[in-house]
Design a protein around this motif. Structure first.
Motif, PDB file in Angstrom:
ATOM      1  N   ALA A  16       0.833  -1.209   0.000  1.00 47.09           N
ATOM      2  CA  ALA A  16       0.000   0.000   0.000  1.00 47.09           C
ATOM      3  C   ALA A  16       0.866   1.257   0.000  1.00 47.09           C
ATOM      4  N   GLY A  17       1.941   1.250   0.781  1.00 48.38           N
ATOM      5  CA  GLY A  17       2.836   2.409   0.843  1.00 48.38           C
ATOM      6  C   GLY A  17       3.478   2.721  -0.494  1.00 48.38           C
ATOM      7  N   ILE A  18       3.867   1.682  -1.218  1.00 48.01           N
ATOM      8  CA  ILE A  18       4.456   1.880  -2.552  1.00 48.01           C
ATOM      9  C   ILE A  18       3.426   2.490  -3.494  1.00 48.01           C
ATOM     10  N   LEU A  19       2.200   1.987  -3.477  1.00 48.52           N
ATOM     11  CA  LEU A  19       1.170   2.552  -4.348  1.00 48.52           C
ATOM     12  C   LEU A  19       0.941   4.032  -4.030  1.00 48.52           C
ATOM     13  N   ARG A  38      11.494   3.447   1.012  1.00 50.29           N
ATOM     14  CA  ARG A  38      12.283   2.621   1.934  1.00 50.29           C
ATOM     15  C   ARG A  38      12.967   3.492   2.982  1.00 50.29           C
ATOM     16  N   PHE A  39      13.456   4.669   2.586  1.00 53.80           N
ATOM     17  CA  PHE A  39      14.090   5.609   3.513  1.00 53.80           C
ATOM     18  C   PHE A  39      13.135   5.952   4.652  1.00 53.80           C
ATOM     19  N   PHE A  40      11.923   6.383   4.300  1.00 54.49           N
ATOM     20  CA  PHE A  40      10.958   6.773   5.339  1.00 54.49           C
ATOM     21  C   PHE A  40      10.476   5.565   6.143  1.00 54.49           C
ATOM     22  N   ASP A  41      10.319   4.429   5.489  1.00 50.21           N
ATOM     23  CA  ASP A  41       9.834   3.240   6.185  1.00 50.21           C
ATOM     24  C   ASP A  41      10.868   2.693   7.161  1.00 50.21           C
ATOM     25  N   ILE A  42      12.130   2.754   6.799  1.00 54.24           N
ATOM     26  CA  ILE A  42      13.187   2.209   7.662  1.00 54.24           C
ATOM     27  C   ILE A  42      13.538   3.181   8.791  1.00 54.24           C
ATOM     28  N   LEU A  43      13.754   4.454   8.463  1.00 53.29           N
ATOM     29  CA  LEU A  43      14.193   5.421   9.479  1.00 53.29           C
ATOM     30  C   LEU A  43      13.058   5.913  10.373  1.00 53.29           C
ATOM     31  N   LYS A  44      11.839   5.882   9.878  1.00 52.61           N
ATOM     32  CA  LYS A  44      10.647   6.264  10.637  1.00 52.61           C
ATOM     33  C   LYS A  44      10.771   7.624  11.330  1.00 52.61           C
ATOM     34  N   PRO A  45      10.993   8.692  10.534  1.00 43.86           N
ATOM     35  CA  PRO A  45      11.008  10.025  11.156  1.00 43.86           C
ATOM     36  C   PRO A  45       9.612  10.386  11.659  1.00 43.86           C
ATOM     37  N   TRP A  46       9.548  11.429  12.492  1.00 44.89           N
ATOM     38  CA  TRP A  46       8.259  11.886  12.990  1.00 44.89           C
ATOM     39  C   TRP A  46       7.392  12.237  11.799  1.00 44.89           C
ATOM     40  N   PRO A  47       6.138  11.877  11.793  1.00 41.30           N
ATOM     41  CA  PRO A  47       5.305  11.255  12.822  1.00 41.30           C
ATOM     42  C   PRO A  47       5.217   9.729  12.695  1.00 41.30           C
ATOM     43  N   ILE A  48       6.045   9.138  11.852  1.00 43.05           N
ATOM     44  CA  ILE A  48       5.933   7.699  11.594  1.00 43.05           C
ATOM     45  C   ILE A  48       6.270   6.871  12.833  1.00 43.05           C
ATOM     46  N   LYS A  49       7.336   7.221  13.529  1.00 43.87           N
ATOM     47  CA  LYS A  49       7.770   6.419  14.683  1.00 43.87           C
ATOM     48  C   LYS A  49       6.709   6.335  15.787  1.00 43.87           C
ATOM     49  N   PRO A  50       6.096   7.458  16.202  1.00 48.56           N
ATOM     50  CA  PRO A  50       5.046   7.336  17.227  1.00 48.56           C
ATOM     51  C   PRO A  50       3.850   6.494  16.757  1.00 48.56           C
ATOM     52  N   ILE A  51       3.501   6.617  15.485  1.00 50.32           N
ATOM     53  CA  ILE A  51       2.399   5.813  14.947  1.00 50.32           C
ATOM     54  C   ILE A  51       2.753   4.339  15.068  1.00 50.32           C
ATOM     55  N   ASP A  52       3.969   3.992  14.655  1.00 48.67           N
ATOM     56  CA  ASP A  52       4.428   2.606  14.695  1.00 48.67           C
ATOM     57  C   ASP A  52       4.487   2.084  16.127  1.00 48.67           C
ATOM     58  N   ASP A  57       1.662   3.388   9.702  1.00 46.95           N
ATOM     59  CA  ASP A  57       3.020   3.931   9.594  1.00 46.95           C
ATOM     60  C   ASP A  57       3.521   3.871   8.147  1.00 46.95           C
ATOM     61  N   ASP A  58       3.152   2.816   7.410  1.00 47.86           N
ATOM     62  CA  ASP A  58       3.583   2.713   6.016  1.00 47.86           C
ATOM     63  C   ASP A  58       2.760   3.610   5.099  1.00 47.86           C
ATOM     64  N   VAL A  59       1.511   3.840   5.447  1.00 48.63           N
ATOM     65  CA  VAL A  59       0.692   4.796   4.704  1.00 48.63           C
ATOM     66  C   VAL A  59       1.323   6.187   4.816  1.00 48.63           C
ATOM     67  N   VAL A  60       1.701   6.572   6.012  1.00 41.25           N
ATOM     68  CA  VAL A  60       2.336   7.878   6.212  1.00 41.25           C
ATOM     69  C   VAL A  60       3.693   7.920   5.515  1.00 41.25           C
ATOM     70  N   ALA A  61       4.461   6.831   5.575  1.00 42.00           N
ATOM     71  CA  ALA A  61       5.744   6.776   4.861  1.00 42.00           C
ATOM     72  C   ALA A  61       5.521   6.936   3.360  1.00 42.00           C
ATOM     73  N   GLY A  62       4.477   6.313   2.831  1.00 41.37           N
ATOM     74  CA  GLY A  62       4.157   6.451   1.414  1.00 41.37           C
ATOM     75  C   GLY A  62       3.774   7.875   1.048  1.00 41.37           C
ATOM     76  N   ILE A  63       3.004   8.521   1.899  1.00 33.26           N
ATOM     77  CA  ILE A  63       2.600   9.911   1.645  1.00 33.26           C
ATOM     78  C   ILE A  63       3.826  10.832   1.707  1.00 33.26           C
TER      79      ILE A  63
END
Length: 161
Positions: free
Chosen positions: A90-93, A114-128, A140-146
């Motif tokens: 979903a994140g890739i799409l 992959r950068f955003f999914d692996i490093l999980k900067p804010w706000p991804i890390k709190p979501i995860d 978290d992957d939806v936000v990384a995709g966005i």
């Protein structure tokens, strides 16, 4: 994946098959990366379809993914096991919304996601960290995709590609 955990999922179960990224999540090293790679061929029809069609597919993949990932995690009895990679699909799409698809944009988008999914900067890390269940696995992957999508658009705009 250890044998006891592997016995809890079946590639014959369509929910597990999709949640495990068509089997790509079972690759022992870097399952998220392989899940993201497995999603790339799904972009091919969108070369000829409208950007709106990709948006519908990405939203549908994200919403359905809440169930797929949650059910598979429950069946595995492990929250967000690395082999569950539908969230990467979903994140890739989402990464490629309104992006002209070419080998260069696909490579850039893949790396950014992959950068955003692996490093999980804010706000991804709190979501995860704080959201559980299928929604937590997916969001978290939806936000990384966005974030990857926004970054890709910025790069395209700034470079004129």
């Amino acid at each position: 994946m250890d044998k006891a955990l592997r016995k809890r999922v079946s590639m014959k179960n369509p929910v597990h098959f999709l949640a495990l990224g068509f089997g790509s999540g079972l690759i022992p090293l870097m399952p998220g990366t392989f899940g993201s790679l497995a999603a790339l061929p799904l972009l091919i029809p969108f070369i000829w379809l409208s950007p709106f069609a990709l948006m519908i597919a990405a939203v549908l993949a994200s919403v359905v993914g809440i169930y797929l990932c949650g059910k598979t995690a429950d069946d595995m009895q492990v929250h967000d096991h690395g082999s569950i990679v539908w969230d990467e699909v979903a994140g890739i799409l989402l990464t490629f919304l309104w992006v002209p698809l070419s080998p260069l944009t696909v490579l850039l988008g893949f790396v950014l996601f992959r950068f955003f999914d692996i490093l999980k900067p804010w706000p991804i890390k709190p979501i995860d960290k704080y959201l559980a269940g299928g929604l937590g696995i997916m969001l978290d992957d939806v936000v990384a995709g966005i974030m990857a999508c926004a970054s890709l658009h910025a790069i395209l705009l700034l470079t004129g590609l």
